[in-house]
Design a protein around this motif. Sequence first.
Motif, PDB file in Angstrom:
ATOM      1  N   VAL A   7       0.841  -1.194   0.000  1.00 21.70           N
ATOM      2  CA  VAL A   7       0.000   0.000   0.000  1.00 21.70           C
ATOM      3  C   VAL A   7       0.883   1.253   0.000  1.00 21.70           C
ATOM      4  O   VAL A   7       1.992   1.254   0.555  1.00 21.70           O
ATOM      5  CB  VAL A   7      -0.966  -0.020   1.216  1.00 21.70           C
ATOM      6  CG1 VAL A   7      -0.232  -0.028   2.530  1.00 21.70           C
ATOM      7  CG2 VAL A   7      -1.966   1.129   1.178  1.00 21.70           C
ATOM      8  N   SER A  42      -1.848  -6.240 -10.254  1.00 22.88           N
ATOM      9  CA  SER A  42      -2.837  -5.175 -10.439  1.00 22.88           C
ATOM     10  C   SER A  42      -2.681  -4.132  -9.339  1.00 22.88           C
ATOM     11  O   SER A  42      -2.184  -4.416  -8.248  1.00 22.88           O
ATOM     12  CB  SER A  42      -4.266  -5.733 -10.476  1.00 22.88           C
ATOM     13  OG  SER A  42      -4.585  -6.448  -9.303  1.00 22.88           O
ATOM     14  N   ILE A  43      -3.085  -2.909  -9.672  1.00 21.21           N
ATOM     15  CA  ILE A  43      -3.045  -1.791  -8.726  1.00 21.21           C
ATOM     16  C   ILE A  43      -4.443  -1.172  -8.678  1.00 21.21           C
ATOM     17  O   ILE A  43      -5.100  -1.028  -9.715  1.00 21.21           O
ATOM     18  CB  ILE A  43      -2.002  -0.729  -9.139  1.00 21.21           C
ATOM     19  CG1 ILE A  43      -0.605  -1.347  -9.184  1.00 21.21           C
ATOM     20  CG2 ILE A  43      -2.014   0.453  -8.151  1.00 21.21           C
ATOM     21  CD1 ILE A  43       0.490  -0.372  -9.622  1.00 21.21           C
ATOM     22  N   HIS A  44      -4.860  -0.821  -7.467  1.00 23.53           N
ATOM     23  CA  HIS A  44      -6.233  -0.381  -7.213  1.00 23.53           C
ATOM     24  C   HIS A  44      -6.215   0.888  -6.381  1.00 23.53           C
ATOM     25  O   HIS A  44      -5.380   1.042  -5.491  1.00 23.53           O
ATOM     26  CB  HIS A  44      -6.997  -1.494  -6.508  1.00 23.53           C
ATOM     27  CG  HIS A  44      -6.895  -2.805  -7.224  1.00 23.53           C
ATOM     28  ND1 HIS A  44      -7.829  -3.223  -8.134  1.00 23.53           N
ATOM     29  CD2 HIS A  44      -5.921  -3.753  -7.207  1.00 23.53           C
ATOM     30  CE1 HIS A  44      -7.445  -4.391  -8.641  1.00 23.53           C
ATOM     31  NE2 HIS A  44      -6.287  -4.734  -8.093  1.00 23.53           N
ATOM     32  N   LEU A  45      -7.189   1.752  -6.652  1.00 21.92           N
ATOM     33  CA  LEU A  45      -7.229   3.082  -6.038  1.00 21.92           C
ATOM     34  C   LEU A  45      -8.579   3.330  -5.381  1.00 21.92           C
ATOM     35  O   LEU A  45      -9.628   3.026  -5.947  1.00 21.92           O
ATOM     36  CB  LEU A  45      -6.991   4.133  -7.142  1.00 21.92           C
ATOM     37  CG  LEU A  45      -7.222   5.598  -6.813  1.00 21.92           C
ATOM     38  CD1 LEU A  45      -6.198   6.102  -5.798  1.00 21.92           C
ATOM     39  CD2 LEU A  45      -7.124   6.445  -8.090  1.00 21.92           C
ATOM     40  N   LEU A  46      -8.530   3.886  -4.190  1.00 21.16           N
ATOM     41  CA  LEU A  46      -9.726   4.500  -3.587  1.00 21.16           C
ATOM     42  C   LEU A  46      -9.238   5.590  -2.652  1.00 21.16           C
ATOM     43  O   LEU A  46      -8.363   5.358  -1.808  1.00 21.16           O
ATOM     44  CB  LEU A  46     -10.591   3.493  -2.837  1.00 21.16           C
ATOM     45  CG  LEU A  46     -11.903   4.110  -2.296  1.00 21.16           C
ATOM     46  CD1 LEU A  46     -12.883   4.421  -3.418  1.00 21.16           C
ATOM     47  CD2 LEU A  46     -12.561   3.206  -1.259  1.00 21.16           C
ATOM     48  N   ARG A  49      -5.458   6.115  -1.336  1.00 21.13           N
ATOM     49  CA  ARG A  49      -4.684   4.883  -1.160  1.00 21.13           C
ATOM     50  C   ARG A  49      -4.592   4.092  -2.453  1.00 21.13           C
ATOM     51  O   ARG A  49      -5.591   3.917  -3.156  1.00 21.13           O
ATOM     52  CB  ARG A  49      -5.344   3.967  -0.111  1.00 21.13           C
ATOM     53  CG  ARG A  49      -5.440   4.586   1.261  1.00 21.13           C
ATOM     54  CD  ARG A  49      -4.149   4.393   2.037  1.00 21.13           C
ATOM     55  NE  ARG A  49      -4.180   5.221   3.231  1.00 21.13           N
ATOM     56  CZ  ARG A  49      -3.829   4.800   4.442  1.00 21.13           C
ATOM     57  NH1 ARG A  49      -3.405   3.572   4.621  1.00 21.13           N
ATOM     58  NH2 ARG A  49      -3.861   5.617   5.467  1.00 21.13           N
ATOM     59  N   LEU A  50      -3.398   3.612  -2.725  1.00 18.58           N
ATOM     60  CA  LEU A  50      -3.156   2.669  -3.808  1.00 18.58           C
ATOM     61  C   LEU A  50      -2.787   1.325  -3.191  1.00 18.58           C
ATOM     62  O   LEU A  50      -1.923   1.274  -2.297  1.00 18.58           O
ATOM     63  CB  LEU A  50      -1.994   3.137  -4.682  1.00 18.58           C
ATOM     64  CG  LEU A  50      -2.225   4.383  -5.535  1.00 18.58           C
ATOM     65  CD1 LEU A  50      -0.878   4.928  -6.029  1.00 18.58           C
ATOM     66  CD2 LEU A  50      -3.128   4.061  -6.725  1.00 18.58           C
ATOM     67  N   PHE A  51      -3.434   0.271  -3.650  1.00 18.09           N
ATOM     68  CA  PHE A  51      -3.081  -1.078  -3.223  1.00 18.09           C
ATOM     69  C   PHE A  51      -2.560  -1.846  -4.427  1.00 18.09           C
ATOM     70  O   PHE A  51      -3.186  -1.844  -5.481  1.00 18.09           O
ATOM     71  CB  PHE A  51      -4.293  -1.833  -2.668  1.00 18.09           C
ATOM     72  CG  PHE A  51      -4.736  -1.356  -1.314  1.00 18.09           C
ATOM     73  CD1 PHE A  51      -4.183  -1.897  -0.166  1.00 18.09           C
ATOM     74  CD2 PHE A  51      -5.696  -0.385  -1.195  1.00 18.09           C
ATOM     75  CE1 PHE A  51      -4.599  -1.461   1.080  1.00 18.09           C
ATOM     76  CE2 PHE A  51      -6.116   0.058   0.054  1.00 18.09           C
ATOM     77  CZ  PHE A  51      -5.560  -0.484   1.195  1.00 18.09           C
ATOM     78  N   ALA A  52      -1.441  -2.512  -4.241  1.00 19.44           N
ATOM     79  CA  ALA A  52      -0.867  -3.333  -5.302  1.00 19.44           C
ATOM     80  C   ALA A  52      -0.900  -4.795  -4.880  1.00 19.44           C
ATOM     81  O   ALA A  52      -0.605  -5.127  -3.722  1.00 19.44           O
ATOM     82  CB  ALA A  52       0.578  -2.925  -5.583  1.00 19.44           C
ATOM     83  N   TYR A  53      -1.270  -5.655  -5.806  1.00 15.87           N
ATOM     84  CA  TYR A  53      -1.316  -7.104  -5.581  1.00 15.87           C
ATOM     85  C   TYR A  53      -0.534  -7.759  -6.699  1.00 15.87           C
ATOM     86  O   TYR A  53      -0.779  -7.467  -7.873  1.00 15.87           O
ATOM     87  CB  TYR A  53      -2.776  -7.579  -5.609  1.00 15.87           C
ATOM     88  CG  TYR A  53      -2.952  -9.090  -5.589  1.00 15.87           C
ATOM     89  CD1 TYR A  53      -3.259  -9.753  -4.405  1.00 15.87           C
ATOM     90  CD2 TYR A  53      -2.814  -9.848  -6.753  1.00 15.87           C
ATOM     91  CE1 TYR A  53      -3.424 -11.137  -4.379  1.00 15.87           C
ATOM     92  CE2 TYR A  53      -2.965 -11.229  -6.733  1.00 15.87           C
ATOM     93  CZ  TYR A  53      -3.274 -11.864  -5.544  1.00 15.87           C
ATOM     94  OH  TYR A  53      -3.425 -13.236  -5.515  1.00 15.87           O
TER      95      TYR A  53
END
Lengths: 107, 107
Positions: A7, A42-46, A49-53
């Motif tokens: 994160v 993949s990278i995700h945003l809200l 915060r960015l979360f990478a998996y």
Amino acid sequence: MRRVVQVIRVLPEKADAYRELHRNVPLPVLDRLRDCHIANYSIHLLGDRLFAYFEYHGDDLAADLAAMADDPATREWWQRTAPCQRPVEEAAPGTWWADMEQVFLME
Amino acid sequence: MRRVVQVIRVLPEKADAYRELHRNVPLPVLDRLRDCHIANYSIHLLGDRLFAYFEYHGDDLAADLAAMADDPATREWWQRTAPCQRPVEEAAPGTWWADMEQVFLME
């Protein structure tokens, strides 16, 4: 296979730039990721915060991460993405993306 | 296959309880997840944030999520986990786990 989840914060005024950059990641950067045994990334945003998996299929993650950091195309890419990011407050000193703890897995 | 990534807060004083609950998720809950076409499901923790990643292999996610919510074992499980959680401030009103936006994918 080992799951790596991390994160980081995105600066609110840079979120659109971050999205735009990731619509067209340079092929040499993707190639280096694959050479370093990384898949299903993949990278995700809200909010901020960015979360990478990603899934790591090698047997020496530290060495592969070092190989990425040694790649000129990857370093140039990070010079473009880093201004959009800041470590989260929980990150250990000196770390950028902060590792998360896996608390559940159903394969 | 569709990746679903969500975020929620964990109450700091409940983080250990949340970890402990997830060391022994009831089998009927896991069975229901699988019946609902969910796979490769992991949850990750740092600070007060929980990040969930799963892969959906069905063709009607809303129907499958409704089927989960209709399962007595799953409802009982949620009654144990929900006291540990709170929606993040960015969550839409009425949502619990908040969906994140995928900004990058390398398969």
